[in-house]
Design an enzyme around this catalytic site. Structure first.
Site, PDB file in Angstrom:
ATOM      1  CE1 TYR A 137      -2.640   3.256   1.836  1.00  0.00           C
ATOM      2  CE2 TYR A 137      -1.360   2.700   3.788  1.00  0.00           C
ATOM      3  CZ  TYR A 137      -2.199   3.557   3.120  1.00  0.00           C
ATOM      4  OH  TYR A 137      -2.625   4.709   3.727  1.00  0.00           O
ATOM      5  CB  ALA A 187       0.711   1.052  -4.448  1.00  0.00           C
ATOM      6  CB  CYS A 188       0.530   5.524  -1.388  1.00  0.00           C
ATOM      7  SG  CYS A 188      -1.105   4.904  -1.009  1.00  0.00           S
ATOM      8  CB  ALA A 189       5.791   5.944  -2.731  1.00  0.00           C
ATOM      9  CG  PHE A 219       1.581  10.998  -3.302  1.00  0.00           C
ATOM     10  CD1 PHE A 219       0.741  12.108  -3.251  1.00  0.00           C
ATOM     11  CD2 PHE A 219       1.374   9.975  -2.394  1.00  0.00           C
ATOM     12  CE1 PHE A 219      -0.284  12.182  -2.300  1.00  0.00           C
ATOM     13  CE2 PHE A 219       0.366  10.042  -1.436  1.00  0.00           C
ATOM     14  CZ  PHE A 219      -0.465  11.163  -1.391  1.00  0.00           C
TER      15      PHE A 219
END
Ligand SMILES: C[S@@+](CC[C@H](N)C(=O)[O-])C[C@H]1O[C@@H](n2cnc3c(N)ncnc32)[C@H](O)[C@@H]1O
Length: 432
Positions: A392, A395-397, A400
């Site tokens: 998670y 994937a978020c990095a 962004f």
């Protein structure tokens, strides 16, 4: 006879219409795909069943959580290469065979289905619910927050490090000098400056987490602070930190919903990484509640993740992997919607600062912290939970970095009728 990895590669490539960007290694030791790329490891037939019978984000996620699917090599490079390749197909896997135009690939698909065996039983209902909007009652919010935050303070200490701040840090241009601790401190200081905090003023920190903002504001700026959170574990941890810092006379930590705060007015409100929990349906209620809690001339700093607007906003759906496994009931809104809802509540919106790249860097630090403390993190939670968090956050990095999502600090003022906002003419001096 072809091996599992080559069959899977051929079928996937025909389905996706492009060459697979990663190498595949199957449980039988077979490998296929480009060399010198990250390797997608299919550990067993169960992973194959999940991929074939329930492809798409949740099929992959379930296989990942169970440890049936893994990535060897650079996780970011693998996720980046595979982004957009996930195919969402609701129909039965057997129709997949018919969809294969090339007879050889069709035979490979047939063999794969045989190898996979019968479909797995249906997933728990929570994963299957495709709700577009959440209710966000006090009760449901509390339950969702408990799911996410009461995993344990020790676990968060591993991921977040000593600063215990669970929101985007603020990095300086001199990369080598900054640490996660210094960048988080700089973020908290930036918020204090934007809010114009001076000794004796009263600050409400909505969604105070483990108390870092409340402590920083009270210690560095001499304000009195009420910090509220829905998590018992966070509140206990924050109270202890407040006591250790000798700030109990100035900082009060409560387990309280923002809708239940009745002891306003405050001079300023900070809301950092909290409004993602509010939900679209309730957003005006949120901005109106905060407006009512401020003195005339009082300032709100709302720090929040934003998604991009959709062509058809009505068709927006929450991310199903994050909803099912990480942040139940979290909901993102475009920055324009946030600004509009602040204005509708009566605020004058004075400044919007996008700090998107800062979140990518923060998340990469959190992933590195988790990897360093992996064994302990697994002991404190579970292998599945630790794996979910790693995926998670990585994937978020990337999201962004690639501008798929953003994060903004919005400064809004309860400007009195006179129009005197109380803000300096040149606000960019915040940056020193
Ligand atoms: C991502 S954490 C951010 C914590 C902290 N601001 C930080 O930056 O470290 C979100 C926080 O919002 C709180 N929260 C979520 N919904 C809330 C609500 N309805 N009322 C009060 N707090 C809420 C959670 O309990 C949690 O403390």
């Amino acid at each position: 006879m072809a091996d599992a990895a080559s069959r899977l590669t051929r079928v996937a490539e025909q389905l996706l219409g492009v060459p697979l960007p990663v190498r595949i290694r199957a449980w039988d030791g077979s490998q296929a795909g480009p060399p010198a790329t990250p390797v997608l490891v299919i550990r067993n037939r169960r992973a194959l069943r999940r991929l074939l019978f329930k492809p798409g984000e949740l099929g992959l996620a379930r296989a990942w959580v169970a440890g049936d699917l893994d990535i060897e090599g650079d996780l970011y490079a693998a996720l980046d290469a595979m982004a957009g390749l996930i195919w969402e197909r609701g129909d039965d896997a057997r129709s997949l065979v018919q969809a294969m135009r090339d007879p050889e690939v069709r035979a490979a698909a047939r063999e794969l289905l045989k190898l996979a065996g019968p479909p797995l039983p249906p997933a728990p209902p929570r994963e299957e619910v495709r709700r577009r909007r959440h209710l966000h009652t006090r009760h449901s919010d509390k339950r969702a927050i408990s799911h996410h935050y009461d995993v344990g303070n020790d676990f968060y200490e591993i991921v977040l490090g000593a600063s215990m701040v669970y929101s985007c840090a603020y990095w300086g241009p001199a990369e080598e000098d900054a640490t996660l601790v210094s960048a988080q401190r700089d973020k908290l200081e930036l918020v204090c400056r934007k809010l114009g905090l001076t000794p004796g003023r009263r600050l409400l920190d909505v969604g105070c987490g483990w108390g870092s903002m409340a402590i920083h504001a009270a210690r560095e700026h001499g304000v009195g602070v009420v910090g509220i959170t829905l998590s018992q574990e966070q509140a206990a941890y924050a109270r202890k930190r407040v006591a250790d810092e000798g700030l109990t006379d100035r900082v009060e930590i409560r387990v309280q919903d923002y809708r239940d705060v009745v002891d306003g007015p405050f001079d300023a409100i900070s809301s950092i990484g909290m409004a993602e929990h509010v939900g679209t349906e309730r957003y005006l209620e949120y901005t109106s509640a905060l407006y009512a809690l401020l003195k005339p001339g009082g300032r709100l700093l709302n720090h929040q993740i934003a998604r991009r607007p959709q062509r058809d906003e009505g068709a927006y759906e929450v991310d199903r992997f994050i909803d099912a496994y990480v942040f139940p009931d979290g909901e993102l809104a475009p920055i324009g919607t946030t600004v509009t809802q602040l204005e509708r509540a009566g605020f004058e919106v004075r400044d919007v600062e996008s700090i998107r790249e800062h979140y990518a860097r923060t998340l990469r630090h959190w992933v590195a912290n988790l990897e360093t403390g992996w064994d302990r993190a697994v002991r404190l939670s579970s292998p599945g939970r630790a794996r979910v968090w790693r995926l998670y956050m990585a994937a978020c990095a990337l999201a962004f970095e690639r501008n798929r999502i953003g994060v903004n600090q919005v400064l809004a003022v309860r400007t009195p009728e006179s129009g005197a906002s109380g803000l300096p003419l040149r606000t960019r001096t915040w940056h020193g």
